[in-house]
Every structure is written in structure tokens, then in C-alpha cells.
Design a protein around this motif. Structure first.
Motif, PDB file in Angstrom:
ATOM      1  N   SER A   1       0.809  -1.167  -0.060  1.00  0.00           N
ATOM      2  CA  SER A   1      -0.102   0.006   0.053  1.00  0.00           C
ATOM      3  C   SER A   1       0.843   1.193  -0.110  1.00  0.00           C
ATOM      4  N   ARG A   2       2.128   1.109   0.421  1.00  0.00           N
ATOM      5  CA  ARG A   2       2.868   2.300   0.448  1.00  0.00           C
ATOM      6  C   ARG A   2       3.881   2.306  -0.883  1.00  0.00           C
ATOM      7  N   ASN A   3       3.429   1.461  -1.888  1.00  0.00           N
ATOM      8  CA  ASN A   3       4.123   1.434  -3.121  1.00  0.00           C
ATOM      9  C   ASN A   3       5.623   1.163  -3.167  1.00  0.00           C
ATOM     10  N   LEU A   4       6.133   0.486  -1.986  1.00  0.00           N
ATOM     11  CA  LEU A   4       7.705   0.222  -2.031  1.00  0.00           C
ATOM     12  C   LEU A   4       7.811  -0.850  -2.879  1.00  0.00           C
ATOM     13  N   ALA A   5       9.112  -0.997  -3.331  1.00  0.00           N
ATOM     14  CA  ALA A   5       9.480  -2.198  -4.477  1.00  0.00           C
ATOM     15  C   ALA A   5       9.366  -3.426  -3.858  1.00  0.00           C
ATOM     16  N   TYR A   6       9.055  -4.361  -4.779  1.00  0.00           N
ATOM     17  CA  TYR A   6       8.981  -5.832  -4.233  1.00  0.00           C
ATOM     18  C   TYR A   6      10.361  -6.300  -3.540  1.00  0.00           C
ATOM     19  N   LYS A   7      11.426  -5.738  -4.094  1.00  0.00           N
ATOM     20  CA  LYS A   7      12.729  -6.352  -3.517  1.00  0.00           C
ATOM     21  C   LYS A   7      12.812  -5.461  -2.087  1.00  0.00           C
ATOM     22  N   THR A   8      12.156  -4.403  -1.666  1.00  0.00           N
ATOM     23  CA  THR A   8      12.115  -3.977  -0.503  1.00  0.00           C
ATOM     24  C   THR A   8      11.369  -4.646   0.540  1.00  0.00           C
ATOM     25  N   GLU A   9      10.196  -5.348  -0.054  1.00  0.00           N
ATOM     26  CA  GLU A   9       9.294  -6.092   0.512  1.00  0.00           C
ATOM     27  C   GLU A   9       9.934  -7.335   1.054  1.00  0.00           C
ATOM     28  N   GLN A  10      10.694  -8.057   0.117  1.00  0.00           N
ATOM     29  CA  GLN A  10      11.506  -9.486   0.517  1.00  0.00           C
ATOM     30  C   GLN A  10      12.457  -8.956   1.423  1.00  0.00           C
ATOM     31  N   THR A  11      13.127  -7.833   1.409  1.00  0.00           N
ATOM     32  CA  THR A  11      14.234  -7.420   2.263  1.00  0.00           C
ATOM     33  C   THR A  11      13.566  -7.499   3.851  1.00  0.00           C
TER      34      THR A  11
END
Length: 330
Positions: A26-36
Motif C-alpha cells: 500500500s506504500r508502493n515500495l518495491a518488491y525487493k524492499t518487501e522481500q528484504t
């Protein structure tokens, strides 16, 4: 399996990690950031005996971060990444700001990047062929990360302006970098091959590229258009885990990394190196050619110029353009 497409979440997530992932998206963060972030939050939970984070406080966060520095001997950047993940967890997800933290700082210094000379890059590239060679030339010629190359779409190659547009790079930012003269023809041929494959996929009832849900809703027919097709399409169709649609995704990085690693060995280069060294070498060549460091920062997509400045320490002639007095003879 498509490795860099976010898996679909339940419409009303109830599990802790699903709720966390939903907030991140919902914060539009990159998927790589989500994984990290999810990786470090899971590490934090396991470190504290599977306690729910809502029962923890700044004390438990400080213990974990100190553990990374003292027992795990992690680097400063690794400890900072873990800190960012936990700050997001407590401040944004749990609504429990941590305040000022006191923990043992990591002492492991940041290492200087490995860099190839131009002749070494030529030797590596000479041992590559086909797609792997073109990917390597883009990394060295345009300063792209490997996944930035592999995620390029047909529309991102701007022949008129002779530039490459990097979409959602590191930090989920867009940027522009140069399109080398020597790659104009190879990229034109790559686009032709990509679009021939796309026509074949359309004829077989497929041909839709992956688009994030927001874009897919806004441009309902874009997924089938030539402009949105990946420049480096995968050899096989795969099932999109979020929509169960059969698509042709882009090449995964592992195969290209293996090919570049093998080429480094064949070239007889004994530096500790991988595909990312090509990007380091791009930055170093520009510094050696006298280009402004702010320009190089923009081309690389660095948020902080201090990250770019590390290349001054590995540029030829001593990094600072200094000539050693011993070279003047006796």
C-alpha cells in the motif's frame, strides 16, 4: 516459477506476514524492499523465540541489532538494513515508534568495490555470446544493475534520444542513462527477435506481459502491446502466481550470472568478481575520463553522492589522479 513477481495476497489478510506485506504494498515500495523487510523481520522473530513483535519493545530491537554487530559480525550496511526493516515494522505496522535506540554499532568496514580494467572487460565479454553478452555490454556500457537490464521493456529503449529509461530501479525510482553507440544495432536486433516471439505467443493465445495491478487496471490492453514486452524474454512461458495467467516473463538473473562467472574464469581473471563488477567498472571508467561525479551519480541512480565517491578510491592512477614520486626515476 516467476521469482520477482509479488505473490497474490488474500483480499482480507489475517496472517501477520500477509498483513505486513499488504501494508508494504500500500506504500508502493518495491518488491525487493518487501522481500528484504520480511526477511529481517522473520530473523527478528526467530531471534526472540518466535515471540509476536507486538509483545516486544525497543529493548528487544536493541538486543537483535547488537547481536548482528557482535555475534554475527555483520557489516554496517547490513545492520542498517535490518534497522530500517524494524523501524518500519514498529512505526508503520504496529504503530509503536521505537524512539531513540542504543545498540552496539557494526564495526565491519565497507569494502572497496572490485573493478575490471577495460581490457579485462573486453576479455570477459569475448567469452560470452548471445543474450548474456548483450546483457554484459549493457551493464558495462550503461551502468545498469543486472536486474535493471533484464526488466527492460521495448518502450524503455529510446533510440531517438539515445537513452535508456530505467523504471522502478533500486529505491523504486526511475532514471535515465546513456544508450551506447555500439549497442544501437544489437538492441535493434534484440527488439526484432523479442517482437517475433511476442507474435508467436499472441497466435497461441498468450502474449500478455506482467504488469503491476495498478498499471493493469489503468491500461487494460497494455499487457498485450509490443511496447510493454520484456526486451529479454524467458525461453518458456510460466504461470503468474498472482493471476494464474500464463505469461512469458523476462530472463532470470541466475543463468546470466553463471555465464558471466564462467567468462571471468575463462578470461583468467583472479579477482573476487561477479556480474556486478561490470557496473562498478562503468563508474570507474567515467571517473577516469574526467566526468563530474554528480553526473555519474545520476547515471548510476545513487541516492547519496557518498556512495558514488567510493569509486574515486579504485580509479586508476591512485584514485585521486596522483602520480607516485617513485615513477619519476632516480
Amino acid at each position: 516459477m516467476i521469482m520477482d513477481v509479488p505473490p497474490k495476497l488474500p483480499d482480507q489478510p489475517t496472517r501477520f506476514m500477509d498483513q505486513l506485506r499488504a501494508l508494504i504494498r500500500s506504500r508502493n515500495l518495491a518488491y525487493k524492499t518487501e522481500q528484504t523487510y520480511c526477511h529481517w523481520i522473520k530473523r527478528f522473530i526467530r531471534f526472540h523465540g518466535m515471540r509476536h513483535p507486538s509483545t516486544c519493545s525497543k529493548k528487544e530491537v536493541e538486543q537483535f541489532l547488537s547481536h548482528l554487530a557482535v555475534q554475527r559480525n555483520n557489516s554496517v550496511s547490513t545492520q542498517r538494513t535490518a534497522l530500517n526493516a524494524l523501524v518500519f515494522l514498529f512505526r508503520e505496522f504496529l504503530q509503536q515508534p521505537l524512539g531513540e535506540l542504543s545498540f552496539e554499532l557494526a564495526r565491519k568496514p565497507r569494502r572497496l568495490p572490485t573493478v575490471f580494467t577495460h581490457d579485462e572487460v573486453k576479455a570477459v565479454i569475448s567469452h560470452l555470446e548471445g543474450t548474456s553478452q548483450l546483457v554484459a555490454r549493457l551493464m558495462y556500457g550503461s551502468g545498469l544493475r543486472i536486474n535493471e537490464v533484464l526488466r527492460l521493456r521495448v518502450k524503455d529503449i529510446d533510440f531517438g534520444m539515445q537513452q535508456i529509461i530505467v523504471r522502478s530501479g533500486k529505491g523504486n525510482k526511475d532514471r535515465v542513462t546513456l544508450l551506447p553507440d555500439s549497442l544501437l544495432t544489437p538492441l535493434s536486433l534484440q527488439i526484432e527477435a523479442c517482437l517475433i516471439l511476442h507474435k508467436q505467443d499472441l497466435a497461441s493465445g498468450h502474449g500478455e506481459a506482467y504488469l503491476p495491478f495498478a498499471l493493469n487496471r489503468k491500461y487494460s490492453s497494455a499487457a498485450s502491446e509490443p511496447a510493454w514486452q520484456y526486451l529479454f524474454p524467458a525461453g518458456k512461458l510460466a504461470i503468474d502466481p498472482r493471476s494464474n495467467v500464463v505469461r512469458r516473463h523476462h530472463l532470470l538473473d541466475r543463468g546470466v550470472q553463471r555465464a558471466i562467472g564462467a567468462a571471468i574464469r575463462k578470461a583468467g581473471i583472479y579477482k573476487q568478481a561477479n556480474s556486478h563488477v561490470l557496473r562498478h567498472s562503468f563508474a570507474t571508467r567515467l571517473l577516469e575520463a574526467g566526468y563530474d561525479i554528480r553526473t555519474i551519480q545520476k547515471l548510476l541512480g545513487h541516492a547519496d553522492v557518498r556512495t558514488t565517491e567510493i569509486y574515486t578510491h579504485v580509479a586508476r592512477k591512485g584514485g585521486f589522479g596522483v602520480r607516485s614520486p617513485v615513477d619519476d626515476g632516480f
